[in-house]
Design a protein around this motif. Structure first.
Motif, PDB file in Angstrom:
ATOM      1  N   ASP A 192       0.870  -4.923   2.654  1.00 45.12           N
ATOM      2  CA  ASP A 192      -0.583  -4.927   2.793  1.00 45.12           C
ATOM      3  C   ASP A 192      -1.006  -5.383   4.182  1.00 45.12           C
ATOM      4  O   ASP A 192      -1.924  -4.827   4.780  1.00 45.12           O
ATOM      5  N   SER A 212      -0.386  -2.529   6.800  1.00 41.23           N
ATOM      6  CA  SER A 212      -1.399  -1.479   6.722  1.00 41.23           C
ATOM      7  C   SER A 212      -2.730  -1.961   7.277  1.00 41.23           C
ATOM      8  O   SER A 212      -3.433  -1.224   7.966  1.00 41.23           O
ATOM      9  N   ASN A 236       0.840  -1.190   0.000  1.00 39.62           N
ATOM     10  CA  ASN A 236       0.000   0.000   0.000  1.00 39.62           C
ATOM     11  C   ASN A 236       0.878   1.245   0.000  1.00 39.62           C
ATOM     12  O   ASN A 236       1.841   1.335   0.769  1.00 39.62           O
TER      13      ASN A 236
END
Length: 296
Positions: free
Chosen positions: A278, A281, A256
């Motif tokens: 990912d 996050s 991300n």
């Protein structure tokens, strides 16, 4: 266990260092660039990053063309910052972590990367130009650097795919280190620029932005490109982008984007971008939601 908490892509233009050292952070021509690094510096501080693995290239400062290694890793408690003609910079010597550096070196060699190991050598703007924009450093740097130099000057160069595999090997090395450390991978260079020849001053903003999108979402397409493709699209020196692929290889498949700043005001498209994995996050979002619910 050590863990990689994110990665940073950054230009390493030498004029960034000159502007920083001369206190030009608020000058209209430079303020958009320096402001673009502030969210990244804050993220590093908030995440308590212990180590930056810096993938950069030496500009014939420490190594020269009579002996220029494909991949070189520095091992040492301290590294001087090179005087590249403007005098010694008012910065602390770069701090190392010998145990971690030696572990990564051994792991990469066992992973079939034939490294050159260097000690007590100066490190030039490939690493030292963006470093003070990322970390507060008075009276000293808050953590250690693992310097990994990649040949992007003297052909034959490592392929884009080989650099990506280097990043994957770096991730295995970091995650096999037994000490709890928060590690960030930094890929440097580029984006589009050419500083010699008939295309001096060449830039390609469209390609730069496409590269950044592919880097996040489809790096495999970038691995299939040749050095000639990178040079054609971004200029001769933009082949440095293969070092961003080493950074990307150290990250999971899905990442991300946390922050991006693209500033084209000189002969180089000066860029900084921050990614998290990912799963990192997602965990942060869950923690934020839980805290909000608790305060509701």
């Amino acid at each position: 266990m050590a863990k990689i908490i994110g990665c940073i892509g950054t230009s390493h233009v030498p004029t960034i260092a000159l502007a920083y050292d001369r206190g030009r952070q608020e000058d209209p021509a430079w303020k958009p660039l320096f402001d673009g690094y502030k969210p990244v510096a804050q993220w590093l501080e908030d995440k308590k990053a212990d180590v930056l693995v810096f993938i950069y290239n030496d500009h014939a400062t420490t190594f020269f063309f009579d002996m220029y290694p494909t991949f070189a890793l520095g091992v040492g408690e301290r590294f001087p910052i090179a005087d590249e003609g403007a005098g010694l910079r008012n910065l602390p010597q770069i701090k190392g972590d010998v145990d971690l550096q030696a572990h990564i070196a051994e792991s990469l060699v066992n992973d079939e990367f034939d490294l050159t190991i260097f000690q007590n050598k100066p490190i030039d703007h490939g690493c030292a130009s963006p470093l003070p924009l990322l970390w507060k450093h008075e009276p000293d740097w808050p953590g250690a650097i693992v310097p990994i130099a990649v040949n992007v000057l003297q052909y034959p160069l490592p392929t884009p795919r080989r650099c990506y595999k280097l990043g994957q090997a770096i991730r295995r090395a970091v995650e096999s280190y037994p000490k709890d450390l928060n590690v960030v991978i930094v890929g440097t260079g580029g984006l589009s620029h050419q500083i010699h020849g008939e295309r001096t001053g060449f830039n390609n903003e469209e390609w730069d932005l496409e590269f950044l999108e592919l880097l996040q979402n489809n790096p495999q397409k970038l691995l299939d490109m040749t050095h000639a493709d990178y040079v054609r699209l971004g200029g001769a020196e933009s082949v440095e982008q293969i070092m961003w692929l080493a950074m990307r290889g150290a990250m999971p498949e899905k990442i991300n984007k946390i922050h991006q700043n693209y500033y084209l005001a000189t002969t180089t498209a000066m860029t900084v971008v921050l990614f998290e994995g990912d799963e990192v996050s997602a965990g942060a979002d869950q923690a934020t939601a839980a805290a909000a619910a608790a305060n509701a």
